[in-house]
Design a protein around this motif. Structure first.
Motif, short mmCIF file in Angstrom:
data_model
loop_
_atom_site.label_atom_id
_atom_site.label_comp_id
_atom_site.label_asym_id
_atom_site.label_seq_id
_atom_site.Cartn_x
_atom_site.Cartn_y
_atom_site.Cartn_z
N SER A 176 8.39 65.68 1.31
CA SER A 176 8.10 66.79 0.41
C SER A 176 7.14 67.78 1.05
N ARG A 177 6.13 67.26 1.71
CA ARG A 177 5.13 68.12 2.36
C ARG A 177 5.79 68.99 3.42
N VAL A 178 6.64 68.38 4.27
CA VAL A 178 7.27 69.12 5.36
C VAL A 178 8.28 70.13 4.81
N TRP A 179 9.03 69.73 3.78
CA TRP A 179 10.01 70.65 3.18
C TRP A 179 9.32 71.90 2.63
N HIS A 180 8.18 71.72 1.98
CA HIS A 180 7.45 72.86 1.46
C HIS A 180 6.85 73.71 2.59
N LEU A 181 6.46 73.09 3.68
CA LEU A 181 5.98 73.85 4.84
C LEU A 181 7.10 74.72 5.41
N LEU A 182 8.31 74.16 5.47
CA LEU A 182 9.46 74.95 5.91
C LEU A 182 9.63 76.17 5.01
N GLY A 183 9.55 75.93 3.72
CA GLY A 183 9.69 77.03 2.77
C GLY A 183 8.60 78.08 2.93
N ASP A 184 7.37 77.63 3.14
CA ASP A 184 6.25 78.56 3.32
C ASP A 184 6.45 79.43 4.56
N HIS A 185 6.90 78.81 5.65
CA HIS A 185 7.12 79.58 6.88
C HIS A 185 8.27 80.57 6.70
N CYS A 186 9.32 80.14 6.03
CA CYS A 186 10.44 81.05 5.77
C CYS A 186 9.96 82.26 4.97
N HIS A 187 9.14 82.01 3.96
CA HIS A 187 8.61 83.10 3.13
C HIS A 187 7.76 84.05 3.95
N ASP A 188 6.84 83.51 4.75
CA ASP A 188 5.95 84.35 5.55
C ASP A 188 6.71 85.13 6.62
N TRP A 189 7.64 84.46 7.28
CA TRP A 189 8.38 85.11 8.36
C TRP A 189 9.40 86.13 7.84
N SER A 190 9.81 86.00 6.59
CA SER A 190 10.81 86.92 6.05
C SER A 190 10.30 88.36 6.06
N PHE A 191 8.99 88.54 5.87
CA PHE A 191 8.42 89.90 5.90
C PHE A 191 8.50 90.47 7.31
N HIS A 192 8.32 89.61 8.31
CA HIS A 192 8.43 90.07 9.69
C HIS A 192 9.87 90.45 10.01
N ILE A 193 10.81 89.64 9.49
CA ILE A 193 12.22 89.93 9.71
C ILE A 193 12.58 91.29 9.10
#
Length: 234
Positions: free
Chosen positions: A213-230
């Protein structure tokens, strides 16, 4: 009189845990190196507890060095550059020490798929740490090879919601995004792993717990943060 191998292994593992709890990280990793050597000589993989402690001990050893280098500015003149080189040298020694243990002992004795992924991911991580400071093509290529080898095993043998498979995808995506500067590739690798896990959870009608659960949420957090860069570079 020399202790039997199994007793010696238990002895050094216990001392490593005591040293770790006491904040004696150098002693903790030194004692774990002995555990690794004894287990490899017997042709055995580390136990789950030993693997976790090996990982945690070296993580605690390398993290302050990485944080120190990331916090240092380039405006400290020649003395600052000299000190930075000293920290970089120490970090390189730690990384090379781990990589030697992985290549000579741990990866060759790993038979289970989760162990292979664990060690190959760790190999990728420590080459990534070298690439962060040296930016050398050799370290980058070695990190990518290790991550790719781990990914091949993980995709073939581990569930999309297995914490090691998701953790590998997270670290591999960080490597592409931060070290190689392949922002889109890193983003879509993390996003794909996140969505695959989500689809698996829906198929099994359950949610992940604990480390997964912890790692899955970290994946989600990175996707969210990186989406602005994309969005910014699109």
């Amino acid at each position: 009189m020399d202790m039997p191998e199994n007793r010696a292994r238990q002895h050094w593992f216990y001392l490593s845990k005591v040293a770790f709890e006491a904040g004696r990280v150098d002693d903790a990793v030194e004692f774990m190196d002995k555990v690794v050597a004894i287990s490899a000589a017997a042709g055995d993989d580390l136990t789950e507890d030993e693997k976790d402690h090996f990982f945690s001990s070296y993580k605690k050893r390398i993290l302050p060095l990485r944080e120190a280098l990331m916090s240092m500015s380039s405006n400290h003149g020649s003395l600052g550059s000299e000190y930075r080189s000293r920290i970089e040298s120490e970090l390189s020694c730690v990384c090379n020490r781990v990589l030697k243990l992985l290549d000579s002992h741990l990866i060759p004795t790993a038979s289970a798929s989760d162990s292979k992924v664990f060690y190959l991911r760790m190999k990728g991580d420590y080459y990534r740490y070298l690439a962060e400071i040296k930016r050398e093509a050799d370290s980058k290529a070695a990190a990518e090879r290790a991550y790719t080898a781990a990914e091949k095993v993980a995709v073939a043998d581990l569930s999309p919601i297995h914490h090691l498979r998701m953790g590998l995808a997270l670290n591999f995506s960080i490597f592409y995004h931060d070290v190689l500067g392949e922002v889109k590739k890193g983003f879509f690798m993390a996003l794909n792993a996140y969505n695959e896990a989500l689809e698996e959870m829906r198929a099994q009608e359950k949610t992940v717990q604990g480390e997964a659960s912890r790692v899955w949420h970290l994946l989600g957090d990175h996707c969210h943060d990186w989406s602005f860069h994309i969005e910014a570079i699109s």
